[in-house]
Enzyme design. Sequence first.
Site, PDB file in Angstrom:
ATOM      1  N   GLY A  86      -0.836 -16.335   1.806  1.00 15.90           N
ATOM      2  CA  GLY A  86       0.062 -15.337   0.935  1.00 15.90           C
ATOM      3  C   GLY A  86       1.397 -15.651   1.354  1.00 15.90           C
ATOM      4  O   GLY A  86       2.151 -14.598   1.075  1.00 15.90           O
ATOM      5  N   ALA A  87       1.774 -16.852   1.228  1.00 15.81           N
ATOM      6  CA  ALA A  87       3.510 -16.917   1.847  1.00 15.81           C
ATOM      7  C   ALA A  87       4.218 -17.292   0.597  1.00 15.81           C
ATOM      8  O   ALA A  87       5.569 -17.484   0.732  1.00 15.81           O
ATOM      9  CB  ALA A  87       3.539 -18.026   2.822  1.00 15.81           C
ATOM     10  N   GLY A 142       4.848 -12.129   3.149  1.00 13.30           N
ATOM     11  CA  GLY A 142       4.376 -13.462   3.791  1.00 13.30           C
ATOM     12  C   GLY A 142       5.528 -14.531   3.751  1.00 13.30           C
ATOM     13  O   GLY A 142       5.987 -15.197   4.644  1.00 13.30           O
ATOM     14  N   SER A 150      -2.658  -1.892   7.325  1.00 16.79           N
ATOM     15  CA  SER A 150      -1.933  -1.028   6.749  1.00 16.79           C
ATOM     16  C   SER A 150      -2.327   0.499   7.008  1.00 16.79           C
ATOM     17  O   SER A 150      -3.016   0.622   7.748  1.00 16.79           O
ATOM     18  CB  SER A 150      -2.435  -0.891   5.218  1.00 16.79           C
ATOM     19  OG  SER A 150      -1.873  -0.214   4.396  1.00 16.79           O
ATOM     20  N   GLY A 204       6.651 -11.935  -1.123  1.00 18.16           N
ATOM     21  CA  GLY A 204       6.579 -10.574  -0.528  1.00 18.16           C
ATOM     22  C   GLY A 204       6.903 -10.795   1.094  1.00 18.16           C
ATOM     23  O   GLY A 204       7.479 -11.577   1.429  1.00 18.16           O
ATOM     24  N   TYR A 212      -9.778  -0.752  -0.889  1.00 16.99           N
ATOM     25  CA  TYR A 212      -8.356  -1.432  -0.347  1.00 16.99           C
ATOM     26  C   TYR A 212      -8.248  -1.006   1.141  1.00 16.99           C
ATOM     27  O   TYR A 212      -8.256  -1.597   2.118  1.00 16.99           O
ATOM     28  CB  TYR A 212      -7.019  -0.892  -1.181  1.00 16.99           C
ATOM     29  CG  TYR A 212      -5.546  -1.408  -0.235  1.00 16.99           C
ATOM     30  CD1 TYR A 212      -5.437  -2.796  -0.136  1.00 16.99           C
ATOM     31  CD2 TYR A 212      -4.929  -0.621   0.196  1.00 16.99           C
ATOM     32  CE1 TYR A 212      -4.471  -3.304   0.220  1.00 16.99           C
ATOM     33  CE2 TYR A 212      -3.737  -1.134   0.899  1.00 16.99           C
ATOM     34  CZ  TYR A 212      -3.530  -2.202   1.025  1.00 16.99           C
ATOM     35  OH  TYR A 212      -2.339  -2.878   1.640  1.00 16.99           O
TER      36      TYR A 212
HETATM   37  N1  LIG Z   1       4.377  -3.919   0.573  1.00 18.47           N
HETATM   38  C1  LIG Z   1       3.442  -2.924   1.665  1.00 18.47           C
HETATM   39  O1  LIG Z   1       4.108  -1.963   1.536  1.00 18.47           O
HETATM   40  C2  LIG Z   1       2.547  -3.059   2.137  1.00 18.47           C
HETATM   41  C3  LIG Z   1       1.776  -2.042   3.164  1.00 18.47           C
HETATM   42  C4  LIG Z   1       0.832  -2.247   3.768  1.00 18.47           C
HETATM   43  C5  LIG Z   1       0.099  -3.408   4.077  1.00 18.47           C
HETATM   44  N2  LIG Z   1       0.449  -4.552   3.164  1.00 18.47           N
HETATM   45  C6  LIG Z   1      -0.102  -6.044   3.300  1.00 18.47           C
HETATM   46  O2  LIG Z   1       0.893  -6.938   3.540  1.00 18.47           O
HETATM   47  C7  LIG Z   1       0.321  -7.819   2.938  1.00 18.47           C
HETATM   48  C8  LIG Z   1       1.399  -8.737   1.966  1.00 18.47           C
HETATM   49  O3  LIG Z   1       1.363  -7.947   0.932  1.00 18.47           O
HETATM   50  P1  LIG Z   1       2.884  -7.688   0.169  1.00 18.47           P
HETATM   51  O4  LIG Z   1       3.367  -6.334   0.262  1.00 18.47           O
HETATM   52  O5  LIG Z   1       3.835  -8.866   0.535  1.00 18.47           O
HETATM   53  O6  LIG Z   1       2.441  -8.208  -1.396  1.00 18.47           O
HETATM   54  P2  LIG Z   1       2.730  -9.276  -2.299  1.00 18.47           P
HETATM   55  O7  LIG Z   1       4.168  -9.209  -2.662  1.00 18.47           O
HETATM   56  O8  LIG Z   1       1.897  -8.897  -3.486  1.00 18.47           O
HETATM   57  O9  LIG Z   1       2.390 -10.454  -1.882  1.00 18.47           O
HETATM   58  C9  LIG Z   1       1.073 -10.847  -1.476  1.00 18.47           C
HETATM   59  C10 LIG Z   1       0.848 -12.078  -1.307  1.00 18.47           C
HETATM   60  O10 LIG Z   1      -0.598 -12.433  -1.033  1.00 18.47           O
HETATM   61  C11 LIG Z   1      -0.762 -13.640  -2.148  1.00 18.47           C
HETATM   62  N3  LIG Z   1      -2.482 -13.487  -2.727  1.00 18.47           N
HETATM   63  C12 LIG Z   1      -2.936 -12.633  -3.348  1.00 18.47           C
HETATM   64  N4  LIG Z   1      -4.276 -13.140  -3.449  1.00 18.47           N
HETATM   65  C13 LIG Z   1      -4.279 -14.233  -2.925  1.00 18.47           C
HETATM   66  C14 LIG Z   1      -5.228 -15.277  -2.931  1.00 18.47           C
HETATM   67  N5  LIG Z   1      -6.460 -15.026  -3.600  1.00 18.47           N
HETATM   68  N6  LIG Z   1      -5.309 -16.272  -2.307  1.00 18.47           N
HETATM   69  C15 LIG Z   1      -4.174 -16.566  -1.702  1.00 18.47           C
HETATM   70  N7  LIG Z   1      -2.803 -15.859  -1.730  1.00 18.47           N
HETATM   71  C16 LIG Z   1      -3.117 -14.529  -2.395  1.00 18.47           C
HETATM   72  C17 LIG Z   1       0.051 -13.407  -3.449  1.00 18.47           C
HETATM   73  O11 LIG Z   1       0.009 -14.563  -3.916  1.00 18.47           O
HETATM   74  P3  LIG Z   1       0.388 -14.592  -5.672  1.00 18.47           P
HETATM   75  O12 LIG Z   1       1.897 -14.753  -5.436  1.00 18.47           O
HETATM   76  O13 LIG Z   1      -0.209 -15.787  -5.980  1.00 18.47           O
HETATM   77  O14 LIG Z   1       0.172 -13.462  -6.237  1.00 18.47           O
HETATM   78  C18 LIG Z   1       1.392 -13.206  -2.519  1.00 18.47           C
HETATM   79  O15 LIG Z   1       1.930 -14.230  -2.063  1.00 18.47           O
HETATM   80  C19 LIG Z   1      -1.057  -7.549   2.317  1.00 18.47           C
HETATM   81  O16 LIG Z   1      -2.175  -7.975   3.093  1.00 18.47           O
HETATM   82  C20 LIG Z   1      -0.882  -6.050   2.121  1.00 18.47           C
HETATM   83  O17 LIG Z   1      -2.105  -5.328   2.075  1.00 18.47           O
HETATM   84  C21 LIG Z   1       1.713  -4.348   2.271  1.00 18.47           C
END
Ligand SMILES: NC(=O)c1ccc[n+]([C@@H]2O[C@H](COP(=O)([O-])OP(=O)(O)OC[C@H]3O[C@@H](n4cnc5c(N)ncnc54)[C@H](OP(=O)(O)O)[C@@H]3O)[C@@H](O)[C@H]2O)c1
Length: 312
Positions: free
Chosen positions: A21-22, A27, A151, A25, A176
């Site tokens: 997921g790079a 990643g 998380s 966000g 989740y």
């Molecule tokens: N942001 C926060 O405050 C927060 C808090 C706690 C934990 N987290 C964790 O941090 C991690 C990253 O999340 P983020 O906040 O950076 O969210 P994000 O901006 O939505 O990024 C998520 C990434 O995961 C990818 N992804 C989703 N479904 C996928 C799939 N089926 N196969 C491959 N890639 C996939 C997305 O790709 P697309 O671009 O194609 O959608 C995107 O690159 C997650 O595990 C999330 O649970 C985030």
Amino acid sequence: MTGWTTADIPSQHGRLAVITGATGGLGYETALALAGAGAKVVLTGRNDTKGQNAIARIRDQFPNADVSYETLDLASLASVADFAARFAAAHASLDLLVNNAGVMSLPKRQTTADGFEMQLGTNYLSHYALTARLLPLLCRGHQARVVNLSSLAHRTGAINFDDLQSTRSYVPWTAYCQSKLAMLIFAIELQRRSDAAGWGLMSNAAHPGYARTDLIPNGPGTGSLSWRLGRLLQPMMSHSSAEGTLPTLLAATSAQAKAGGYYGPDGFYELKGPPAPAKIMPRAKDATVAARLWDVSATLTGVSFYQPAAAA
Ligand SMILES: NC(=O)c1ccc[n+]([C@@H]2O[C@H](COP(=O)([O-])OP(=O)(O)OC[C@H]3O[C@@H](n4cnc5c(N)ncnc54)[C@H](OP(=O)(O)O)[C@@H]3O)[C@@H](O)[C@H]2O)c1
């Protein structure tokens, strides 16, 4: 660890990293920082256009960055197997795996290509299968590390073995929380198993607190209650996606990171701030639940961790 920043990342020259997921966000920020520190980084994602854009953006900032993009859709075990096979054909070893990709609180129950509830399947089960498939390469890596994204949501999570796939009752946030607790349990159990089997891994976990990414727009969506609440609370309670990546980077690179450790922001309720050891709920350390989850995951994914020949 006080005030740890990207300037504290040790040189990553000679290290090979894979990040799920790079394409956006956290990643993306993780890939950018690791590439900037000299690592060879393989960014993975499900959207090839976004993947190529991410590579271009990293090269804009670091023209000599050693980065590439590979398709890896975590909503499909076939895609996980395909990526692992391609990666193993191209590389003899792996030094760092960041299990980052995730989706949050999808309003309606969705399923992966294999019929798993989407959050459990994407956030956890596919990362279990990916790590198992890459284990032989990790065992040949140099001081290899695996970092799982968990998380604050793990604190209210429970592993519902009676309805793991939320078929009887689907509550978006509950699903989740379960997936993020599973990721923390998995990180700790992987360290236990590595220690017992002599795989030589450092397995740990991180959470970003509340980081401004596309997680809410991609999940509950703009216009949702979480989105409206988020916009209200963001100025006080959140930090940037680059700041939210620091716990992951510390877990992935720092000599201060501990095997089986968990890192998050050190501010109020771990919502924002510089990285530090994070609070782990007792349920995430329950070895009986961890062993059961491990076995169930092996059955569901059809992938097992095995003792690589070199380490036997
Ligand atoms: N942001 C926060 O405050 C927060 C808090 C706690 C934990 N987290 C964790 O941090 C991690 C990253 O999340 P983020 O906040 O950076 O969210 P994000 O901006 O939505 O990024 C998520 C990434 O995961 C990818 N992804 C989703 N479904 C996928 C799939 N089926 N196969 C491959 N890639 C996939 C997305 O790709 P697309 O671009 O194609 O959608 C995107 O690159 C997650 O595990 C999330 O649970 C985030």
